[in-house]
Scaffold this motif. Structure first.
Motif, PDB file in Angstrom:
ATOM      1  N   LEU A  29      76.542  13.404  31.645  1.00  0.00           N
ATOM      2  CA  LEU A  29      75.406  13.656  32.056  1.00  0.00           C
ATOM      3  C   LEU A  29      74.447  13.886  31.053  1.00  0.00           C
ATOM      4  CD1 LEU A  29      77.422  16.027  34.052  1.00  0.00           C
ATOM      5  CD2 LEU A  29      75.328  14.242  35.449  1.00  0.00           C
ATOM      6  N   ALA A  30      74.681  14.232  29.986  1.00  0.00           N
ATOM      7  CA  ALA A  30      74.211  14.268  28.545  1.00  0.00           C
ATOM      8  C   ALA A  30      73.290  12.960  28.039  1.00  0.00           C
ATOM      9  CB  ALA A  30      74.697  15.003  27.381  1.00  0.00           C
ATOM     10  N   LEU A  31      73.541  12.253  28.335  1.00  0.00           N
ATOM     11  CA  LEU A  31      73.120  10.951  28.372  1.00  0.00           C
ATOM     12  C   LEU A  31      71.951  10.483  29.711  1.00  0.00           C
ATOM     13  CD1 LEU A  31      72.730   8.593  26.323  1.00  0.00           C
ATOM     14  CD2 LEU A  31      74.394   7.476  27.509  1.00  0.00           C
ATOM     15  N   ALA A  32      72.530  10.612  30.258  1.00  0.00           N
ATOM     16  CA  ALA A  32      71.472  10.752  31.843  1.00  0.00           C
ATOM     17  C   ALA A  32      69.618  12.088  31.381  1.00  0.00           C
ATOM     18  CB  ALA A  32      72.137  11.387  33.042  1.00  0.00           C
ATOM     19  N   MET A  33      70.484  12.932  30.786  1.00  0.00           N
ATOM     20  CA  MET A  33      69.132  13.847  30.814  1.00  0.00           C
ATOM     21  C   MET A  33      68.048  13.944  29.596  1.00  0.00           C
ATOM     22  SD  MET A  33      70.652  17.446  30.495  1.00  0.00           S
ATOM     23  CE  MET A  33      69.164  18.320  29.991  1.00  0.00           C
ATOM     24  N   ASN A  34      68.331  12.142  29.203  1.00  0.00           N
ATOM     25  CA  ASN A  34      67.265  10.790  28.233  1.00  0.00           C
ATOM     26  C   ASN A  34      66.489  10.376  29.148  1.00  0.00           C
ATOM     27  OD1 ASN A  34      67.338  12.988  26.183  1.00  0.00           O
ATOM     28  ND2 ASN A  34      69.840  11.955  25.428  1.00  0.00           N
ATOM     29  N   ASP A  35      67.054  10.231  30.466  1.00  0.00           N
ATOM     30  CA  ASP A  35      66.349   8.715  31.170  1.00  0.00           C
ATOM     31  C   ASP A  35      65.071   8.176  31.260  1.00  0.00           C
ATOM     32  OD1 ASP A  35      68.190   6.590  33.754  1.00  0.00           O
ATOM     33  OD2 ASP A  35      66.346   7.413  34.645  1.00  0.00           O
ATOM     34  N   PHE A  59      72.604  21.242  26.888  1.00  0.00           N
ATOM     35  CA  PHE A  59      71.432  22.270  27.284  1.00  0.00           C
ATOM     36  C   PHE A  59      70.753  23.112  26.184  1.00  0.00           C
ATOM     37  CE2 PHE A  59      73.711  23.912  31.946  1.00  0.00           C
ATOM     38  CZ  PHE A  59      72.664  22.520  32.023  1.00  0.00           C
ATOM     39  N   MET A  60      71.625  23.337  24.807  1.00  0.00           N
ATOM     40  CA  MET A  60      70.517  23.444  23.726  1.00  0.00           C
ATOM     41  C   MET A  60      70.259  22.731  23.072  1.00  0.00           C
ATOM     42  SD  MET A  60      71.492  26.923  22.759  1.00  0.00           S
ATOM     43  CE  MET A  60      71.354  26.208  20.845  1.00  0.00           C
ATOM     44  N   ALA A  61      70.623  21.208  23.287  1.00  0.00           N
ATOM     45  CA  ALA A  61      69.203  20.303  22.568  1.00  0.00           C
ATOM     46  C   ALA A  61      68.340  19.535  23.595  1.00  0.00           C
ATOM     47  CB  ALA A  61      70.217  18.645  22.477  1.00  0.00           C
ATOM     48  N   ALA A  62      68.505  20.301  25.098  1.00  0.00           N
ATOM     49  CA  ALA A  62      66.983  20.054  25.675  1.00  0.00           C
ATOM     50  C   ALA A  62      66.810  21.414  25.954  1.00  0.00           C
ATOM     51  CB  ALA A  62      67.582  19.870  27.271  1.00  0.00           C
ATOM     52  N   LEU A  63      66.653  22.425  25.497  1.00  0.00           N
ATOM     53  CA  LEU A  63      65.943  23.815  25.543  1.00  0.00           C
ATOM     54  C   LEU A  63      65.378  23.051  23.860  1.00  0.00           C
ATOM     55  CD1 LEU A  63      65.174  25.964  26.809  1.00  0.00           C
ATOM     56  CD2 LEU A  63      66.902  27.352  25.665  1.00  0.00           C
ATOM     57  N   LYS A  64      65.446  22.569  23.113  1.00  0.00           N
ATOM     58  CA  LYS A  64      64.943  22.391  21.742  1.00  0.00           C
ATOM     59  C   LYS A  64      63.742  21.407  21.563  1.00  0.00           C
ATOM     60  CE  LYS A  64      68.979  24.523  18.908  1.00  0.00           C
ATOM     61  NZ  LYS A  64      70.197  24.185  17.825  1.00  0.00           N
ATOM     62  N   ASP A  65      63.721  21.108  22.555  1.00  0.00           N
ATOM     63  CA  ASP A  65      63.014  20.018  22.536  1.00  0.00           C
ATOM     64  C   ASP A  65      61.647  19.798  23.370  1.00  0.00           C
ATOM     65  OD1 ASP A  65      61.947  17.454  22.581  1.00  0.00           O
ATOM     66  OD2 ASP A  65      63.139  16.137  23.400  1.00  0.00           O
ATOM     67  N   ASP A  69      60.804  17.083  29.175  1.00  0.00           N
ATOM     68  CA  ASP A  69      60.096  18.193  30.469  1.00  0.00           C
ATOM     69  C   ASP A  69      59.953  19.681  30.931  1.00  0.00           C
ATOM     70  OD1 ASP A  69      59.347  18.800  32.911  1.00  0.00           O
ATOM     71  OD2 ASP A  69      58.102  16.774  33.289  1.00  0.00           O
ATOM     72  N   PRO A  70      58.918  20.190  30.908  1.00  0.00           N
ATOM     73  CA  PRO A  70      58.930  21.543  31.340  1.00  0.00           C
ATOM     74  C   PRO A  70      60.608  21.785  32.072  1.00  0.00           C
ATOM     75  CG  PRO A  70      57.505  21.028  30.911  1.00  0.00           C
ATOM     76  CD  PRO A  70      57.817  20.065  31.073  1.00  0.00           C
ATOM     77  N   ALA A  71      60.245  21.172  33.220  1.00  0.00           N
ATOM     78  CA  ALA A  71      61.664  20.875  34.788  1.00  0.00           C
ATOM     79  C   ALA A  71      62.948  20.902  33.795  1.00  0.00           C
ATOM     80  CB  ALA A  71      61.226  20.648  35.633  1.00  0.00           C
ATOM     81  N   ILE A  72      62.977  20.094  33.393  1.00  0.00           N
ATOM     82  CA  ILE A  72      64.739  20.187  32.482  1.00  0.00           C
ATOM     83  C   ILE A  72      64.275  21.128  31.339  1.00  0.00           C
ATOM     84  CG2 ILE A  72      65.584  18.803  30.970  1.00  0.00           C
ATOM     85  CD1 ILE A  72      64.708  17.566  33.722  1.00  0.00           C
ATOM     86  N   ARG A  73      63.585  21.516  30.889  1.00  0.00           N
ATOM     87  CA  ARG A  73      63.606  22.700  29.709  1.00  0.00           C
ATOM     88  C   ARG A  73      63.999  24.047  30.429  1.00  0.00           C
ATOM     89  NH1 ARG A  73      59.475  23.670  26.059  1.00  0.00           N
ATOM     90  NH2 ARG A  73      61.041  24.692  24.224  1.00  0.00           N
ATOM     91  N   LYS A  74      63.641  24.301  31.645  1.00  0.00           N
ATOM     92  CA  LYS A  74      63.503  25.588  32.718  1.00  0.00           C
ATOM     93  C   LYS A  74      65.615  25.475  32.717  1.00  0.00           C
ATOM     94  CE  LYS A  74      61.553  27.554  36.456  1.00  0.00           C
ATOM     95  NZ  LYS A  74      61.519  28.578  36.355  1.00  0.00           N
ATOM     96  N   LYS A  75      65.349  24.040  33.871  1.00  0.00           N
ATOM     97  CA  LYS A  75      66.993  23.934  33.956  1.00  0.00           C
ATOM     98  C   LYS A  75      67.904  24.385  32.999  1.00  0.00           C
ATOM     99  CE  LYS A  75      66.711  21.330  38.529  1.00  0.00           C
ATOM    100  NZ  LYS A  75      67.966  21.958  39.347  1.00  0.00           N
TER     101      LYS A  75
END
Length: 172
Positions: A29-35, A59-65, A69-75
Motif C-alpha cells: 500500500l505504501a508503494l501504491a501511494m507513489n502510483d 503516513f509520515m513519509a506522505a505528510l513530509k513530502d 498531492d494535498p489530498a494524499i497529505r490530508k489523508k
C-alpha cells in the motif's frame, strides 16, 4: 490496469492489520501511494487507514513530502489522527505543518495547504499531551493569531480543548 490497482489497494486495506502478512500489505500500500494515478494513491491511503499503527511510516513519509498531492497529505494526517497516541512520533512533523504553510506546487490546487493544516491540527488534538509545549504553542499561534481560515482556527481551538481534557464548545 488503473481499476485493478485501485481496487486491489482497497482490498488490501480491508484485510486489515490482524493477518500474518499485514506488514507486506502495508508495504504494498505504501508503494501504491507513489502510483502515477491519483485514484490509486487515494485508494492506497484509504487502505492504509484500515491498517492502524502499521501504517505510521507510510503516513509520515506522505505528510513530509511537500510535492505530494494535498489530498494524499490530508489523508495521511487523517490516518495519523486515527492512530492517535501511538503516532506520537509524528508530533514534530504535525506541529511544523500547523505552524508553517508550505508552498504547494503550481497546478495542484484541488485542496490547498490550509486543508492539510486543518487535519494536522485535528491529529495533534488526538495525540498530544498537555506537556507537549511545541504542539500546544503551534495550536495557540493558529487559534489566537490573525487566521483568515476560520475552519483551521476552529480546528486548532478544538485540538487545544481536547489536549487539555475540556469538552468541545457548545454550538450557538
Amino acid at each position: 490496469d488503473l481499476f485493478v490497482r485501485r481496487f486491489a489497494a482497497l482490498a488490501l486495506g480491508k484485510v486489515g492489520p490482524g493477518v500474518p502478512d499485514a506488514k507486506d500489505n502495508v508495504s504494498a500500500l505504501a508503494l501504491a501511494m507513489n502510483d502515477s494515478k491519483k485514484e490509486v494513491q487515494l485508494a492506497a491511503a484509504d487502505g492504509l487507514l484500515q491498517m492502524g499503527p502499521l501504517s505510521l511510516n507510510a503516513f509520515m513519509a506522505a505528510l513530509k513530502d511537500p510535492n505530494r498531492d494535498p489530498a494524499i497529505r490530508k489523508k495521511a494526517a487523517q490516518g495519523l489522527a486515527k492512530i492517535g497516541p501511538q503516532a506520537r512520533g509524528a508530533l514534530p512533523t504535525l506541529t511544523e505543518m500547523v505552524t508553517n504553510a508550505q508552498k504547494m506546487a503550481k497546478g495542484k490546487a484541488m485542496l490547498n495547504d490550509d486543508d492539510v493544516r486543518l487535519d494536522a491540527a485535528v491529529a495533534l488534538g488526538k495525540m498530544a499531551k498537555p506537556s507537549d509545549t511545541d504542539a500546544i504553542n503551534a495550536l495557540k499561534m493558529v487559534s489566537e493569531g490573525k487566521q483568515k481560515n476560520k475552519a483551521l482556527k476552529k480546528a486548532a481551538e478544538s485540538a487545544l480543548r481536547e489536549i487539555n481534557g475540556m469538552p468541545p464548545k457548545k454550538k450557538k
